[in-house]
Design a protein around this motif. Structure first.
Motif, PDB file in Angstrom:
ATOM      1  N   GLN A   1     -27.289  56.020  65.353  1.00 57.00           N
ATOM      2  CA  GLN A   1     -27.157  56.589  64.180  1.00 57.00           C
ATOM      3  C   GLN A   1     -25.659  56.540  63.878  1.00 57.00           C
ATOM      4  O   GLN A   1     -25.089  56.729  62.990  1.00 57.00           O
ATOM      5  CB  GLN A   1     -27.742  58.232  64.197  1.00 57.00           C
TER       6      GLN A   1
ATOM      7  N   GLU B   1     -25.072  53.715  62.012  1.00 56.23           N
ATOM      8  CA  GLU B   1     -25.588  53.966  60.735  1.00 56.23           C
ATOM      9  C   GLU B   1     -24.509  54.777  59.993  1.00 56.23           C
ATOM     10  O   GLU B   1     -24.101  54.380  58.436  1.00 56.23           O
ATOM     11  CB  GLU B   1     -26.770  54.670  60.812  1.00 56.23           C
TER      12      GLU B   1
ATOM     13  N   CYS C   1     -21.213  52.753  59.120  1.00 56.41           N
ATOM     14  CA  CYS C   1     -21.143  51.769  58.054  1.00 56.41           C
ATOM     15  C   CYS C   1     -21.682  52.288  56.760  1.00 56.41           C
ATOM     16  O   CYS C   1     -21.044  51.673  55.933  1.00 56.41           O
ATOM     17  CB  CYS C   1     -22.593  50.625  58.535  1.00 56.41           C
ATOM     18  N   SER C   2     -22.484  53.351  56.510  1.00 51.57           N
ATOM     19  CA  SER C   2     -22.523  54.239  55.373  1.00 51.57           C
ATOM     20  C   SER C   2     -21.216  54.496  54.850  1.00 51.57           C
ATOM     21  O   SER C   2     -21.134  54.528  53.532  1.00 51.57           O
ATOM     22  CB  SER C   2     -23.592  55.064  55.498  1.00 51.57           C
TER      23      SER C   2
ATOM     24  N   TYR D   1     -25.507  46.301  63.921  1.00 50.77           N
ATOM     25  CA  TYR D   1     -24.357  46.517  62.927  1.00 50.77           C
ATOM     26  C   TYR D   1     -24.639  45.634  61.541  1.00 50.77           C
ATOM     27  O   TYR D   1     -24.292  46.182  60.549  1.00 50.77           O
ATOM     28  CB  TYR D   1     -23.095  46.025  63.708  1.00 50.77           C
TER      29      TYR D   1
ATOM     30  N   ARG E   1     -27.326  47.557  59.612  1.00 49.01           N
ATOM     31  CA  ARG E   1     -26.712  48.515  58.689  1.00 49.01           C
ATOM     32  C   ARG E   1     -25.806  48.077  57.795  1.00 49.01           C
ATOM     33  O   ARG E   1     -25.788  48.779  56.973  1.00 49.01           O
ATOM     34  CB  ARG E   1     -26.095  49.398  59.679  1.00 49.01           C
TER      35      ARG E   1
ATOM     36  N   ASN F   1     -26.363  48.449  53.657  1.00 50.97           N
ATOM     37  CA  ASN F   1     -25.237  49.132  52.633  1.00 50.97           C
ATOM     38  C   ASN F   1     -24.558  48.354  51.630  1.00 50.97           C
ATOM     39  O   ASN F   1     -23.562  48.930  51.239  1.00 50.97           O
ATOM     40  CB  ASN F   1     -24.375  50.083  53.513  1.00 50.97           C
TER      41      ASN F   1
ATOM     42  N   SER G   1     -27.628  63.912  56.330  1.00 46.22           N
ATOM     43  CA  SER G   1     -28.411  62.886  57.528  1.00 46.22           C
ATOM     44  C   SER G   1     -29.095  63.946  58.625  1.00 46.22           C
ATOM     45  O   SER G   1     -28.906  65.015  58.393  1.00 46.22           O
ATOM     46  CB  SER G   1     -27.250  62.185  58.255  1.00 46.22           C
TER      47      SER G   1
END
Length: 434
Positions: free
Chosen positions: A122, A125, A128-129, A148, A151, A155, A293
């Motif tokens: 996570q 995640e 990257c977000s 990687y 994700r 995005n 999240s």
């Protein structure tokens, strides 16, 4: 009953196309394909040998520390950790992690530098977000952990790969990295100790990486989930040591060092003495994502201070010693398999990358075919290199009981002999290429 295209056209919904191809970038997804034709015989004399993923927790020799179990049990019994936690995590847990990580740094972290996540997956995640914007690209190592890639692509980011050099202990090829970067590059990922390569980077090499990041105007995402799991001549050096040269987001968890991947407790840490992440509002973006999240279990967060404080050094030393033994077993036994070449002895993490020489084998088309047949015929599961971006290589996990590792590598050798071309002598390769 409706069927075919007409039935589909009658409904307004459809899947997210961006998700449909991502299973190929997942270790779980690839291992699912590898094991699809495998039929367990249920015999204790011929068990499945799991050499494909980094989860040794099923083996008694790798069980977690009793102090860790006591910490979680105590947190549950207290009745104080049954509610929701703050989106960034419980303050005592974050403070404890900041103190734990500060032991290896030339400056002190604070609880405000730590953001708790549901495992390191996570954390990837979230980062990257938080970075995603139109036209942005991120630099990833090859070979590397393709989560990687998955994700980042999900995005809307572009992924660019820089090479790790096997004959130099899988060091970063800084020239290839520099050539990839442009004004839309936001970050680079470095994994140390290395997954999938089993390498450990020196202080000097990490310093060069930091200087390159500074030159390019990007920050470093340091995946240190295998921190301190080193058993060669090189000691673990955290990338955060160079946080004043270039800002570093460190990703980590209790999963590997405490051997509890199912407890799902990870973190993102800002190693940034100059405050660049706050000035650029990267921190605000991380916090905003965490607001929408899921969180790691509150009772596990509540256990963290006692887990870190009470776990004895003897537990960590024992884990590292077993990994040292199994890495030695792997290194020595792989030398006796003619179609497999190991470029360097693993010095950290739980993995080693080895090259397949398909010219030595008959009726094997590629690394995935090799692994599928190995699983079906020998009940030995290894990860094909395609799952880490390195075609016709294999990632072998040695974090299993020594007796099981001996058995698995013997079966691997038998499999290779069975498929060896009878008229060809396969010498070890001297040059390692993808």
């Amino acid at each position: 009953m409706e069927n075919g295209a007409a039935a589909v056209a009658a409904w307004n919904f459809a899947p997210n196309d961006a998700l449909l191809g991502l299973t190929a970038l997942s270790v779980r997804g690839v291992l699912g394909r590898v094991k699809a034709g495998m039929v367990e015989d249920g015999s204790a004399a011929r068990p499945v040998i799991p050499m494909g993923h980094g989860d040794p927790s099923a083996f008694p020799c790798f069980r977690t520390a009793p102090e860790a179990v006591d910490a979680v049990a105590g947190a549950l019994r207290s009745g104080e950790h049954n509610s929701y936690a703050a989106c960034v995590g419980l303050e005592p847990a974050r403070r404890s992690i900041s103190q734990y990580l500060s032991r290896d740094l030339p400056y002190e972290l604070s609880a405000d530098d730590v953001y708790l996540t549901s495992g390191c997956a996570q954390a990837i995640e979230v980062v990257c977000s938080a970075l995603a914007r139109q036209g942005a690209n991120i630099l990833l190592p090859r070979p590397g952990y393709l989560f990687y890639h998955a994700r980042a692509v999900f995005n809307g980011m572009e992924v660019r790969y820089f090479d790790l050099v096997p004959e130099r202990g899988w060091e970063v090829d800084l020239d290839s990295l520099q050539a990839l970067a442009d004004r839309n590059t936001v970050a680079m990922v470095i994994v140390n100790p290395g997954n999938p390569c089993g390498n450990v980077y020196t202080y000097e090499h990490l310093g060069k990486v930091a200087e390159m990041a500074r030159k390019l105007g990007i920050f470093v995402i340091a995946d240190e989930v295998y921190a301190h799991l080193t058993f060669g001549k090189k000691e673990f050096v955290p990338m955060g040591v160079f946080g004043s040269v270039a800002p570093v987001l460190t990703l980590g968890s209790i999963s590997k060092r405490w051997v509890v991947p199912g407890w799902r407790l990870g973190w993102i840490v800002t190693n940034d003495p100059n405050g660049i992440f706050r000035k650029t509002k990267v921190v605000d973006s991380i916090k905003s994502y965490l607001d929408i999240s899921c969180d790691p279990p509150t009772f596990v967060q509540g256990a963290i201070p006692q887990l870190i404080e009470n776990t004895k050094q003897e537990f960590f030393d024992k884990t590292v010693e077993i990994l040292r033994q199994t890495a030695d077993i792997c290194w020595e036994k792989l030398k006796g398999i003619s179609c497999i070449t190991c470029p360097s002895k693993p010095e950290g993490s739980m993995f080693v990358m080895v090259k397949l020489d398909l010219s030595c084998l008959q009726d094997i088309t590629d690394d995935l075919d090799f692994c599928c047949r190995l699983a079906e015929e020998e009940l030995v599961v290894v990860l094909p290199g395609c799952a880490v971006g390195y075609k016709n290589w294999l990632r072998i996990t040695f974090a299993i009981a020594p007796s099981s590792l001996h058995d698995g590598l013997d079966r691997l050798k038998s499999f290779c002999l069975r498929y060896s071309k009878p008229t060809k002598s396969c010498d070890k390769l001297e040059v390692f290429k993808k």
